[in-house]
Write an enzyme that holds these catalytic residues in place. Sequence first.
Site, PDB file in Angstrom:
ATOM      1  CB  SER A  28      -0.945  -0.048   1.203  1.00 43.04           C
ATOM      2  OG  SER A  28      -1.958   0.913   1.116  1.00 43.04           O
ATOM      3  CG  PHE A  29       2.208   5.120   2.806  1.00 41.52           C
ATOM      4  CD1 PHE A  29       2.213   6.305   2.096  1.00 41.52           C
ATOM      5  CD2 PHE A  29       3.094   4.977   3.868  1.00 41.52           C
ATOM      6  CE1 PHE A  29       3.093   7.332   2.425  1.00 41.52           C
ATOM      7  CE2 PHE A  29       3.964   5.992   4.205  1.00 41.52           C
ATOM      8  CZ  PHE A  29       3.960   7.170   3.488  1.00 41.52           C
TER       9      PHE A  29
END
Length: 310
Positions: free
Chosen positions: A102-103
Amino acid sequence: MGLLSELKLAVPWGHIAVKAWGSQKNPPVLCLHGWLDNANSFDRLIPLLSQDYYYVAMDFGGHGLSSHYNPGLPYYHQNFVSEVRRVATAFKWTRFSLLGHSFGGTVGGMFACIFPELVDKLILLDSTPFLLDSNETENILTYKRRNIEHTLQVEASQKSPRVLSPEEMLQGFLSNNSHVKKECGELLLQRGATKVATGLVLNRDRRISLPENSFEFMSRELFVHSTRSLQANVLLIKAMSGYYDVRRTNDDNKEPVVFMVDTLKTILRERFQFVEVPGNHYVHLNEPHLVAGAINSFLQSQSRMTHSRL
């Protein structure tokens, strides 16, 4: 593969906490967790991966066991990218691979473009190397303003961290992270919370509680330009029931992700592999066996295919 060590790497504002598996003599793989998560995000995946590598999972600043930034120093996406450089320098790595969820994938993607000669392989877990501004253009100035105002409000606040019982902490965490199984939420909170006399307090810095304080959006033109600078081989593992946009309200619009995958495929050609797996945004934590095989094959093989479905 047992946990080898817990380390604290010195930085000007304190330390970056990391945990490592395997032998330092092996090729390194730096693991980057998602927004508001921590290094425990990889505890269930790494034991399933090839023991021919040295895996290091770091806590980003303000997350997990890493130091918070000093008062007055804001959190920006570029800061997290620079933390990857600091970790690589501390270990004296001249070439390594990145595994980002994700991030963490967007941080890893930006790093791999800024320092292309350092990154051998880039593995993105339900992530993309950058975030498009497709649905965000009209909001970007608002986000920049909100970032500044929120940071000032938190720094001016004299409130003590909220103390919760372990049960309250877990239920609150799971209600905000519907894709995380209970036992996985407990695992993340082991590193994400600290025991005090009357319960638990979250470790993370309150200044990062808004996504616009950490994420950075990019135009399509800049996405294409940046992708051309990538020298790494790239594996993108997309969870079929995962997220498609940092704003969950935009999840029905798959077009930006399709554009990014097509761009990576066109520019990187045989250096890009796209794999879809059943599962949600936290498939690497909930059901790590569903992604371990693809990661192992990618790490160990030079051959590439452009698309597969497991």
